[in-house]
Write a protein that holds these residues in place. Structure first.
Motif, PDB file in Angstrom:
ATOM      1  N   VAL A  85      28.620 114.682  -8.055  1.00 27.20           N
ATOM      2  CA  VAL A  85      29.618 113.650  -7.776  1.00 27.20           C
ATOM      3  C   VAL A  85      30.644 114.163  -6.775  1.00 27.20           C
ATOM      4  O   VAL A  85      30.722 115.365  -6.495  1.00 27.20           O
ATOM      5  CB  VAL A  85      30.335 113.198  -9.069  1.00 27.20           C
ATOM      6  N   LYS A  86      31.427 113.243  -6.229  1.00 27.82           N
ATOM      7  CA  LYS A  86      32.413 113.615  -5.217  1.00 27.82           C
ATOM      8  C   LYS A  86      33.572 114.404  -5.818  1.00 27.82           C
ATOM      9  O   LYS A  86      34.155 115.285  -5.170  1.00 27.82           O
ATOM     10  CB  LYS A  86      32.946 112.363  -4.529  1.00 27.82           C
ATOM     11  N   GLY A  87      33.893 114.098  -7.068  1.00 32.69           N
ATOM     12  CA  GLY A  87      34.986 114.802  -7.738  1.00 32.69           C
ATOM     13  C   GLY A  87      34.480 115.861  -8.682  1.00 32.69           C
ATOM     14  O   GLY A  87      33.726 116.750  -8.285  1.00 32.69           O
ATOM     15  N   THR A  88      34.872 115.759  -9.957  1.00 40.15           N
ATOM     16  CA  THR A  88      34.467 116.712 -10.982  1.00 40.15           C
ATOM     17  C   THR A  88      33.793 115.958 -12.117  1.00 40.15           C
ATOM     18  O   THR A  88      34.218 114.862 -12.487  1.00 40.15           O
ATOM     19  CB  THR A  88      35.702 117.464 -11.533  1.00 40.15           C
ATOM     20  N   ILE A  89      32.735 116.532 -12.674  1.00 40.59           N
ATOM     21  CA  ILE A  89      32.067 115.920 -13.824  1.00 40.59           C
ATOM     22  C   ILE A  89      33.079 115.790 -14.960  1.00 40.59           C
ATOM     23  O   ILE A  89      33.737 116.762 -15.342  1.00 40.59           O
ATOM     24  CB  ILE A  89      30.869 116.766 -14.287  1.00 40.59           C
ATOM     25  N   ALA A  90      33.222 114.564 -15.478  1.00 43.11           N
ATOM     26  CA  ALA A  90      34.215 114.305 -16.529  1.00 43.11           C
ATOM     27  C   ALA A  90      33.577 114.390 -17.905  1.00 43.11           C
ATOM     28  O   ALA A  90      32.583 113.706 -18.170  1.00 43.11           O
ATOM     29  CB  ALA A  90      34.838 112.929 -16.328  1.00 43.11           C
ATOM     30  N   ASN A  91      34.140 115.235 -18.764  1.00 40.46           N
ATOM     31  CA  ASN A  91      33.691 115.309 -20.147  1.00 40.46           C
ATOM     32  C   ASN A  91      34.643 114.500 -21.012  1.00 40.46           C
ATOM     33  O   ASN A  91      35.545 115.018 -21.664  1.00 40.46           O
ATOM     34  CB  ASN A  91      33.634 116.771 -20.608  1.00 40.46           C
ATOM     35  N   HIS A 115      24.331 111.705 -20.611  1.00 41.48           N
ATOM     36  CA  HIS A 115      25.327 112.726 -20.942  1.00 41.48           C
ATOM     37  C   HIS A 115      26.695 112.070 -21.151  1.00 41.48           C
ATOM     38  O   HIS A 115      27.179 111.352 -20.266  1.00 41.48           O
ATOM     39  CB  HIS A 115      25.431 113.764 -19.825  1.00 41.48           C
ATOM     40  N   VAL A 116      27.285 112.303 -22.308  1.00 43.87           N
ATOM     41  CA  VAL A 116      28.634 111.810 -22.609  1.00 43.87           C
ATOM     42  C   VAL A 116      29.404 112.922 -23.311  1.00 43.87           C
ATOM     43  O   VAL A 116      29.039 113.347 -24.413  1.00 43.87           O
ATOM     44  CB  VAL A 116      28.605 110.556 -23.508  1.00 43.87           C
ATOM     45  N   ASN A 117      30.459 113.398 -22.682  1.00 43.86           N
ATOM     46  CA  ASN A 117      31.375 114.372 -23.282  1.00 43.86           C
ATOM     47  C   ASN A 117      30.651 115.529 -23.965  1.00 43.86           C
ATOM     48  O   ASN A 117      30.745 115.734 -25.170  1.00 43.86           O
ATOM     49  CB  ASN A 117      32.302 113.666 -24.277  1.00 43.86           C
ATOM     50  N   ARG A 118      29.905 116.282 -23.156  1.00 47.69           N
ATOM     51  CA  ARG A 118      29.218 117.507 -23.575  1.00 47.69           C
ATOM     52  C   ARG A 118      28.016 117.288 -24.491  1.00 47.69           C
ATOM     53  O   ARG A 118      27.479 118.245 -25.059  1.00 47.69           O
ATOM     54  CB  ARG A 118      30.195 118.491 -24.239  1.00 47.69           C
ATOM     55  N   THR A 119      27.588 116.059 -24.645  1.00 47.84           N
ATOM     56  CA  THR A 119      26.396 115.764 -25.440  1.00 47.84           C
ATOM     57  C   THR A 119      25.381 115.048 -24.555  1.00 47.84           C
ATOM     58  O   THR A 119      25.702 114.040 -23.921  1.00 47.84           O
ATOM     59  CB  THR A 119      26.724 114.883 -26.654  1.00 47.84           C
ATOM     60  N   THR A 138      21.709 121.704 -20.932  1.00 44.14           N
ATOM     61  CA  THR A 138      22.584 121.042 -19.955  1.00 44.14           C
ATOM     62  C   THR A 138      23.647 122.013 -19.461  1.00 44.14           C
ATOM     63  O   THR A 138      24.249 122.745 -20.251  1.00 44.14           O
ATOM     64  CB  THR A 138      23.276 119.827 -20.593  1.00 44.14           C
ATOM     65  N   THR A 139      23.846 122.031 -18.143  1.00 42.92           N
ATOM     66  CA  THR A 139      24.903 122.864 -17.562  1.00 42.92           C
ATOM     67  C   THR A 139      25.766 122.018 -16.636  1.00 42.92           C
ATOM     68  O   THR A 139      25.290 121.078 -16.003  1.00 42.92           O
ATOM     69  CB  THR A 139      24.311 124.040 -16.762  1.00 42.92           C
ATOM     70  N   ILE A 140      27.059 122.393 -16.573  1.00 47.67           N
ATOM     71  CA  ILE A 140      28.002 121.695 -15.699  1.00 47.67           C
ATOM     72  C   ILE A 140      28.694 122.737 -14.821  1.00 47.67           C
ATOM     73  O   ILE A 140      29.245 123.722 -15.323  1.00 47.67           O
ATOM     74  CB  ILE A 140      29.053 120.919 -16.509  1.00 47.67           C
ATOM     75  N   THR A 144      28.663 119.141 -10.474  1.00 47.13           N
ATOM     76  CA  THR A 144      27.232 118.934 -10.689  1.00 47.13           C
ATOM     77  C   THR A 144      26.849 119.056 -12.158  1.00 47.13           C
ATOM     78  O   THR A 144      27.213 120.024 -12.831  1.00 47.13           O
ATOM     79  CB  THR A 144      26.409 119.940  -9.862  1.00 47.13           C
ATOM     80  N   LEU A 145      26.096 118.063 -12.619  1.00 52.47           N
ATOM     81  CA  LEU A 145      25.552 118.058 -13.971  1.00 52.47           C
ATOM     82  C   LEU A 145      24.054 118.291 -13.862  1.00 52.47           C
ATOM     83  O   LEU A 145      23.347 117.575 -13.149  1.00 52.47           O
ATOM     84  CB  LEU A 145      25.817 116.705 -14.639  1.00 52.47           C
ATOM     85  N   SER A 146      23.537 119.317 -14.559  1.00 50.65           N
ATOM     86  CA  SER A 146      22.108 119.644 -14.512  1.00 50.65           C
ATOM     87  C   SER A 146      21.519 119.638 -15.917  1.00 50.65           C
ATOM     88  O   SER A 146      22.148 120.125 -16.867  1.00 50.65           O
ATOM     89  CB  SER A 146      21.886 121.027 -13.892  1.00 50.65           C
ATOM     90  N   VAL A 147      20.321 119.100 -16.028  1.00 54.48           N
ATOM     91  CA  VAL A 147      19.636 119.032 -17.324  1.00 54.48           C
ATOM     92  C   VAL A 147      18.176 119.423 -17.129  1.00 54.48           C
ATOM     93  O   VAL A 147      17.495 118.903 -16.238  1.00 54.48           O
ATOM     94  CB  VAL A 147      19.702 117.616 -17.930  1.00 54.48           C
ATOM     95  N   ALA A 148      17.695 120.339 -17.970  1.00 49.80           N
ATOM     96  CA  ALA A 148      16.282 120.725 -17.954  1.00 49.80           C
ATOM     97  C   ALA A 148      15.561 119.947 -19.047  1.00 49.80           C
ATOM     98  O   ALA A 148      15.953 119.981 -20.218  1.00 49.80           O
ATOM     99  CB  ALA A 148      16.131 122.218 -18.183  1.00 49.80           C
ATOM    100  N   VAL A 149      14.512 119.231 -18.659  1.00 48.36           N
ATOM    101  CA  VAL A 149      13.739 118.423 -19.607  1.00 48.36           C
ATOM    102  C   VAL A 149      12.315 118.964 -19.668  1.00 48.36           C
ATOM    103  O   VAL A 149      11.643 119.082 -18.633  1.00 48.36           O
ATOM    104  CB  VAL A 149      13.707 116.939 -19.182  1.00 48.36           C
ATOM    105  N   ALA A 150      11.851 119.299 -20.862  1.00 46.67           N
ATOM    106  CA  ALA A 150      10.477 119.786 -21.022  1.00 46.67           C
ATOM    107  C   ALA A 150       9.506 118.647 -20.728  1.00 46.67           C
ATOM    108  O   ALA A 150       9.640 117.540 -21.260  1.00 46.67           O
ATOM    109  CB  ALA A 150      10.270 120.317 -22.428  1.00 46.67           C
TER     110      ALA A 150
END
Length: 249
Positions: A85-91, A115-119, A138-140, A144-150
């Motif tokens: 995103v242009k700003g910061t990922i909001a938790n 993804h909503v507030n660290r979940t 999930t990493t932030i 940038t929000l990144s998620v690894a999906v099997a």
């Protein structure tokens, strides 16, 4: 000879019958960039657009949902998804990031990583699917929000396409940015009119040797019959007249 022909025909039939089980390689590497600042403003009460001079009201803010980049990347047994995103990922409880995964060409079902507030949860519109917690993968990193999906969690994958939304909900206004929302079904392939019988590329490749083998066997069978017929004709001409059955005088 008949056994050989039967075997070749059986092999061809099996490929035609099970041809749909052949799946061309699916590419998981997608990268979509959106430099436009086009966060859409809605009325929270009924989620209808807020219009300015009859047009959608769009802006760069809130920049926490102004998507710039959406990607998916192959990572062996996993697929790595990322939203920038242009700003910061909001938790925050009122801010969500969702990536939809289209794994079938008919799109009868699809998956969603939200993804909503660290979940982070993996869900599906398939009947009976139980949401899976992916918070641990999930990493932030600031924007940038990144998620690894099997991949094993996604069933049989015959197509691959993604789109996304980032949403911030307020008391009066809701702000939404759409990442590559394609009208209809993003993972679908165009269909030709009328009844069709179409095999995947891999099935056609596997079918070619069978067709060639059948053609060769057919040629051999006809050649063998022609040779037998020729031998019988030559033998009949060479036989003495006394051996031929005579009619009544």
């Amino acid at each position: 000879m008949k056994a050989v022909l039967a075997g070749v025909l059986l092999a061809g039939f099996m490929i035609l019958t099970y041809g749909t089980s052949f799946v061309s390689a699916v590419s998981f590497d997608l990268s979509y960039t959106d430099p436009a600042s086009d966060v859409v403003e809605y009325w929270t009460s009924n989620m209808t657009p807020v219009l300015t001079d009859g047009n959608l009201t769009m802006s760069p803010f809130p920049d926490s949902v102004n998507m710039l980049h959406l990607t998916s990347a192959n990572a062996s047994a996993d697929v790595t998804l990322a939203i920038q995103v242009k700003g910061t990922i909001a938790n925050l409880d009122n801010t969500s990031y969702q990536i939809r995964l289209y794994t079938r060409q008919d799109n009868a079902t699809h998956f969603a990583v939200t993804h909503v507030n660290r979940t982070t949860l993996l869900s599906s519109n398939a009947t009976g699917f139980v949401p899976i917690d992916l918070s641990g993968s999930t990493t932030i990193a600031q924007d940038t929000l990144s998620v690894a999906v099997a991949k094993s969690r996604l069933g049989i994958i015959t197509a691959w396409e993604i789109d996304a939304t980032a949403t911030e909900t307020g008391a009066v206004y809701t702000y939404v940015d759409y990442g590559w929302r394609i009208p209809g079904n993003p993972g679908s392939a165009p269909k030709l009119p009328g009844a069709q019988f179409i095999l995947p590329n891999a099935a056609w490749i596997a079918l070619v040797p069978v067709v060639i083998a059948i053609a060769i066997v057919v040629v051999i069978v006809f050649k063998d019959r022609a040779e037998r017929s020729s031998r019988k004709s030559s033998k009949a001409k060479a036989e003495p007249v006394s051996f031929h059955r005579r009619g009544k005088p």
